[in-house]
Scaffold this motif. Sequence first.
Motif, PDB file in Angstrom:
ATOM      1  N   SER A   1       0.815  -1.213   0.000  1.00 29.30           N
ATOM      2  CA  SER A   1       0.000   0.000   0.000  1.00 29.30           C
ATOM      3  C   SER A   1       0.851   1.267   0.000  1.00 29.30           C
TER       4      SER A   1
ATOM      5  N   GLU B   1       0.112   3.581   1.768  1.00 28.93           N
ATOM      6  CA  GLU B   1       0.128   3.960   3.192  1.00 28.93           C
ATOM      7  C   GLU B   1       1.480   3.629   3.841  1.00 28.93           C
TER       8      GLU B   1
ATOM      9  N   TYR C   1      -2.218   0.453  10.319  1.00 26.24           N
ATOM     10  CA  TYR C   1      -2.414  -0.243   9.041  1.00 26.24           C
ATOM     11  C   TYR C   1      -1.150  -0.146   8.182  1.00 26.24           C
TER      12      TYR C   1
ATOM     13  N   LEU D   1       0.343  -0.405  -3.977  1.00 28.77           N
ATOM     14  CA  LEU D   1      -0.849   0.047  -4.676  1.00 28.77           C
ATOM     15  C   LEU D   1      -1.369   1.333  -4.039  1.00 28.77           C
ATOM     16  N   PHE D   2      -1.435   2.376  -4.846  1.00 28.08           N
ATOM     17  CA  PHE D   2      -2.062   3.614  -4.380  1.00 28.08           C
ATOM     18  C   PHE D   2      -3.579   3.386  -4.370  1.00 28.08           C
TER      19      PHE D   2
ATOM     20  N   ARG E   1     -16.394  -0.924  -4.063  1.00 23.69           N
ATOM     21  CA  ARG E   1     -15.664  -0.376  -2.920  1.00 23.69           C
ATOM     22  C   ARG E   1     -16.563  -0.392  -1.674  1.00 23.69           C
TER      23      ARG E   1
ATOM     24  N   GLU F   1     -17.345   2.452   3.705  1.00 23.13           N
ATOM     25  CA  GLU F   1     -16.679   3.288   4.712  1.00 23.13           C
ATOM     26  C   GLU F   1     -15.526   4.088   4.117  1.00 23.13           C
TER      27      GLU F   1
ATOM     28  N   ASN G   1     -11.263  14.908   7.089  1.00 24.03           N
ATOM     29  CA  ASN G   1     -10.285  15.818   6.494  1.00 24.03           C
ATOM     30  C   ASN G   1     -10.518  16.006   4.986  1.00 24.03           C
TER      31      ASN G   1
ATOM     32  N   GLU H   1      -2.525  11.824  10.099  1.00 22.14           N
ATOM     33  CA  GLU H   1      -3.013  11.799   8.712  1.00 22.14           C
ATOM     34  C   GLU H   1      -1.833  11.728   7.737  1.00 22.14           C
TER      35      GLU H   1
HETATM   36  O1  F7E Z   1      -9.407   7.722   3.054  1.00 25.61           O
HETATM   37  C1  F7E Z   1      -9.938  11.185   4.144  1.00 25.61           C
HETATM   38  C2  F7E Z   1      -9.056  10.283   5.002  1.00 25.61           C
HETATM   39  O2  F7E Z   1     -10.446   5.647   3.979  1.00 25.61           O
HETATM   40  C3  F7E Z   1      -8.857   8.560   2.073  1.00 25.61           C
HETATM   41  C4  F7E Z   1      -7.331   1.764   1.614  1.00 25.61           C
HETATM   42  O3  F7E Z   1      -7.671   1.046   0.466  1.00 25.61           O
HETATM   43  O4  F7E Z   1      -6.044   3.299   0.306  1.00 25.61           O
HETATM   44  C5  F7E Z   1      -7.094   3.223   1.260  1.00 25.61           C
HETATM   45  O5  F7E Z   1      -6.759   3.931   2.444  1.00 25.61           O
HETATM   46  C6  F7E Z   1      -8.654   9.947   2.642  1.00 25.61           C
HETATM   47  C7  F7E Z   1      -7.940   9.973   4.007  1.00 25.61           C
HETATM   48  O6  F7E Z   1      -8.657   5.507   2.178  1.00 25.61           O
HETATM   49  C8  F7E Z   1     -13.312  10.842   5.380  1.00 25.61           C
HETATM   50  O7  F7E Z   1      -8.651  10.956   6.182  1.00 25.61           O
HETATM   51  C9  F7E Z   1     -11.987  12.461   4.842  1.00 25.61           C
HETATM   52  O8  F7E Z   1      -7.015  11.009   4.021  1.00 25.61           O
HETATM   53  O9  F7E Z   1     -10.877   6.271   1.570  1.00 25.61           O
HETATM   54  P1  F7E Z   1      -9.945   6.246   2.708  1.00 25.61           P
HETATM   55  P2  F7E Z   1      -7.144   5.445   2.714  1.00 25.61           P
HETATM   56  O10 F7E Z   1      -7.059   5.682   4.153  1.00 25.61           O
HETATM   57  O11 F7E Z   1      -6.325   6.334   1.829  1.00 25.61           O
HETATM   58  C10 F7E Z   1      -4.794   2.752   0.730  1.00 25.61           C
HETATM   59  C11 F7E Z   1      -3.841   2.843  -0.420  1.00 25.61           C
HETATM   60  C12 F7E Z   1      -4.903   1.418   1.331  1.00 25.61           C
HETATM   61  O12 F7E Z   1      -4.022   0.586   1.224  1.00 25.61           O
HETATM   62  C13 F7E Z   1      -6.062   1.172   2.227  1.00 25.61           C
HETATM   63  O13 F7E Z   1      -6.296  -0.216   2.434  1.00 25.61           O
HETATM   64  O14 F7E Z   1      -9.934  10.539   2.880  1.00 25.61           O
HETATM   65  N1  F7E Z   1     -11.318  11.296   4.632  1.00 25.61           N
HETATM   66  N2  F7E Z   1     -13.203  12.201   5.310  1.00 25.61           N
HETATM   67  C14 F7E Z   1     -12.125  10.275   4.945  1.00 25.61           C
HETATM   68  N3  F7E Z   1     -11.931   8.951   4.877  1.00 25.61           N
HETATM   69  C15 F7E Z   1     -12.946   8.157   5.259  1.00 25.61           C
HETATM   70  N4  F7E Z   1     -12.801   6.819   5.160  1.00 25.61           N
HETATM   71  N5  F7E Z   1     -14.149   8.669   5.712  1.00 25.61           N
HETATM   72  C16 F7E Z   1     -14.381  10.012   5.798  1.00 25.61           C
HETATM   73  O15 F7E Z   1     -15.451  10.450   6.208  1.00 25.61           O
END
Ligand code: F7E
Length: 348
Positions: free
Chosen positions: A125, A127, A149, A176-177, A184, A187, A217, A305
């Motif tokens: 990831s 991440e 994670y 993977l980005f 999807r 959440e 955010n 973050e």
């Molecule tokens: O958040 C912001 C949050 O949960 C993206 C997974 O597939 O990609 C994914 O991880 C961004 C973050 O994905 C909300 O703070 C704002 O900055 O959709 P996400 P993620 O954390 O980037 C990587 C590559 C992986 O490997 C992971 O398995 O969006 N954000 N407001 C929010 N995020 C969520 N979930 N919910 C909100 O309300």
Amino acid sequence: MKTVIITGVTGQDGSHMVDFLLKNTDYNIIGTVRRLSVPNHQNIAHIKDPRFKLAHMDIGDPQSVNNTVQEYKPDYFINFAANSFVGTSWEMPVVHMQSNCMGVLYQLEAIRKFAPKCKYYNAGSSEEFGDVAYVPQDENHPLRPRSPYGASKASARQIVKVWRESYGLYAVQGWLFNHEGTRRGQEFVTRKITKGVADIVKSLGSNQIPRPIELGNLSAKRDWSDAEDFVEGVWLMLNQNEPKDYVLSSNETHTVKEFVELAFAAAEIEGFWLGESGTVGEVFVHKQFKYPLVVVNPKFFRPAEVDILLGDSSKARKEIGWSPKTSFYRLVKKMVSNDLENSLDKSK
Ligand code: F7E
């Protein structure tokens, strides 16, 4: 006939990988699922091909992993099973480490003992890059995870490397980005937005005041692609002469705010932002009716973050001939259209 084991087959990536392999190979595919009292097979319900079979296996149980590898002696093992939601990894760090890291160790040990010729892929990831040292991030970027994670995936990467180098296994872990689509989980921010937009369209259609989408955010920047493009990249990574890890990314970055704007535009809803940017008072408002459509709820902020992710996948593009086909704009449109159709179906 070759055999591919895919874990996480009921999830977004696993199910797309099955579709991809059924279309592009003549291999047998074993999708592993753990026993659940209420199984959720929605993402694989459309698959009727007899080459695809399900088998029970729990990635947290080394005995069941050993048994599965011993029984099927796979030619490929693709590990998409994970605790993949970054947000909950602070609440349950141990289970993230157990499944995302120890799970990989159990699989590599089983492959080493029972199917040493098997080609292995573990889902890495962006991440793992965390508080990035430079932009864009490529394969040389240091591992600087910011979440339990991210730490679990970075640890798994070390295990994959050590097993590859110690035992000569064909074992890789791509970076993977973010990759999204109509399968999807709700959440994740992209699907949360597109589903929220569809719910708002439905409310407006029945003259109800819509419930705003609550987000965290809005300024976070992510490099979003289509998950269907990524499974092809994973397959190419598994079929090189030498096992090598690659970055898969769109090479574009967008804020959560931009995703919101495009998603509403795709549903033909016009809105505008009010309140100071980057504060909890920021709100996206319906242009005509002035209803709040998106509000900030600090409950969705993360303890730490990752501010910006932007990949550089030029190495994968050059060496394995992969490139993403779906633009950011088309991805958002596809997700919104799908959620609009689903919500219309339900109201019939
Ligand atoms: O958040 C912001 C949050 O949960 C993206 C997974 O597939 O990609 C994914 O991880 C961004 C973050 O994905 C909300 O703070 C704002 O900055 O959709 P996400 P993620 O954390 O980037 C990587 C590559 C992986 O490997 C992971 O398995 O969006 N954000 N407001 C929010 N995020 C969520 N979930 N919910 C909100 O309300």
